[in-house]
Design an enzyme around this catalytic site. Structure first.
Site, short mmCIF file in Angstrom:
data_model
loop_
_atom_site.label_atom_id
_atom_site.label_comp_id
_atom_site.label_asym_id
_atom_site.label_seq_id
_atom_site.Cartn_x
_atom_site.Cartn_y
_atom_site.Cartn_z
N ASP A 252 24.13 -14.48 -5.47
CA ASP A 252 23.57 -13.31 -4.79
C ASP A 252 24.09 -13.16 -3.37
OD1 ASP A 252 22.23 -15.44 -3.73
OD2 ASP A 252 20.24 -14.81 -4.38
N LYS A 386 9.65 -6.71 -10.71
CA LYS A 386 10.80 -6.62 -11.60
C LYS A 386 10.44 -5.59 -12.67
CE LYS A 386 12.37 -11.33 -10.71
NZ LYS A 386 12.46 -12.71 -11.22
#
EC number: 4.2.1.11
Length: 472
Positions: A252, A386
């Site tokens: 990431d 999410k």
């Protein structure tokens, strides 16, 4: 729905005749173009086709991409992907054939979209997001979306949301705000990953991420600048202390120097912030992802160091003390998953201290039942969001906000160039977004979209800033 039924339902014969007459009255030099434009405005947009394909995410692992067609055009979306964290999380549908993409192919999910889902959604109004999402859930018939695949359903849900915005001729974030009943918009405070560890990096650091939050920036564009400058100062700090070879980045985008001490990592970040001159305007957050280093009822901060693992176990009480001391020593304002996902006792004990935001990710899994339990038992005070479907995201954000919780819209470990979560964070006024480092294209796609949104809103743009936890 047959072609004739579609024509009859929308009275197209009459509308075509009206369009032709309007073209004659206008004496247009291009009657075909005139009639086409007239019909686009006269006929409500409906879903005419959903086409899916397999693409690769940022890790080089297959994921699902969808093209959803209406008479307004084509709208594309792709599903991000993460590692499953437990029995409550929705199921990504993968083929399991080890001879193809090591079992990670998503051709079954693609087939479900091109067949069952496309047929079920044909003729539906893309503005009616909740009906579209419910139609897919009803078609799936499983609690965790295991029949059609959570990845298939999510990609279609996002594509439909984009089509709905186009039908209303409003920006995507405005359409999301309308769907949720929001009247005010805000740009979120970004949580930039700057150091990575845990399962996201090949170093010996147990915790998954250390992030910086430019809480006292005046607007999002300045927050992005502050994040970028700190990130590059950190690169210089790491190079000076350990050499350029320790500046490799994780999946990431966070730096992954080969360190094992959390305090050592925090010292690096503190020094980088100090070099920027921003001082107290930037705060620190930690994603411990403690489930990954919980063994039984103990926590092994050396679980990635073969020579040390098992020699320095910490109890839940030890971890509470450690976090308390860190929050006193460093400008830490948020800790995500500080304990194992089933260690409710110690999460509650730590949260009761009231020293920082406590975020539930593995703990909650965006599951409404676990969120309701956490609210009733005062276990944490922020949700890591999410997305399962757009409608489900709206519902769980409302649940969290009604409890006066913070909400962090989150990327996934395997990302794509799709910037949908940027618009989602603005439309739902969540106040916080976590999309990785200010580096790597699939991460910057989200941050750059937020710059565009802020520019588009102009004088009406509001940056969550110090109201990051309870933005509208």
């Amino acid at each position: 729905m047959s072609v004739q039924e579609y024509l009859d339902k929308h009275m197209l014969s009459r509308k075509i005749e009206d369009a032709v007459n309007a073209a004659v009255r206008a004496k247009t030099p291009d009657p075909v173009l005139f009639i086409s434009n007239h019909m686009r405005k006269a006929v409500p947009s409906v879903i005419t086709k959903v086409k899916a394909r397999q693409i690769l995410d940022s890790r080089g692992i297959p994921t699902v991409e969808v093209d959803l067609y209406t008479n307004k055009g084509m709208f594309r979306a792709s599903a991000p992907s993460g590692d499953p964290t437990g029995m409550y999380e929705a199921v990504e549908l993968r083929d399991g054939d080890k001879g193809t993409y090591l079992g990670n192919s998503v051709s079954r999910a693609v087939k479900n979209i091109n067949g069952k889902i496309s047929e079920a959604l044909f003729g539906m109004d893309p503005v009616l997001q909740s009906q579209i999402d419910q139609a897919m859930i009803d078609l799936d018939k499983t609690e965790k979306k295991g029949e059609l695949g959570a990845n298939a359903i999510l990609a279609v849900s996002i594509a439909a949301c984009k089509a709905g915005a186009a039908e209303k001729e409003v920006p995507l974030y405005k359409h999301i705000a309308d769907l949720s009943g929001k009247t005010s918009l805000s740009l979120p405070v970004p949580a930039f990953t700057v150091i990575s560890g845990g399962k996201h990096a090949g170093n010996n650091l147990a915790v998954q991420e250390i992030m910086i939050l430019p809480i006292r920036a005046s607007r999002f564009e300045e927050a992005l600048q502050m994040g970028s400058e700190t990130y590059h100062h950190l690169k210089a700090v790491i190079t000076e202390k350990y050499g350029a070879h320790e500046c490799n980045v994780s999946e990431d985008g966070g730096f992954a120097p080969n360190i094992s001490s959390l305090k050592e990592a925090l010292d690096l970040v503190n020094e980088a912030i100090g070099r920027t001159g921003y001082g107290e305007r930037i705060k620190i957050a930690i994603d411990a992802a403690a489930t990954d280093f919980c063994i039984g009822t103990k926590y092994d901060l050396d679980f990635k160091s073969p020579n040390k693992s098992g020699q320095n176990f910490k109890s839940g009480e030890d971890m509470v003390d450690m976090y308390r001391e860190l929050c006193l020593e460093y400008p830490i304002v948020s800790i995500e998953d500080p304990f194992d996902k089933e260690d409710w006792e110690h999460i509650k004990n730590f949260f009761s201290l009231g020293i920082c935001q406590v975020v539930g990710d593995d703990l909650l899994m965006s599951n409404s039942k676990r969120i309701e339990r956490a609210i009733s038992e005062s276990t944490c005070n922020a949700l890591l969001l999410k997305i399962g479907t757009v409608t489900e995201a709206i519902e769980v954000v409302k649940l969290a906000k009604d409890a006066q919780w913070g909400v962090v819209v989150s990327h996934r470990r395997g990302e794509t160039e799709d910037s949908f979560i940027a618009d989602l964070s603005v439309g739902l006024a969540t106040g916080q977004i976590k999309a990785g480092a200010p580096c790597r294209g699939e991460r910057l796609a989200k941050y750059n979209q937020l710059v565009r949104i802020e520019e588009e809103l102009g004088s009406e743009a509001t940056y969550a800033g110090e109201d990051w936890r309870q933005s509208s």
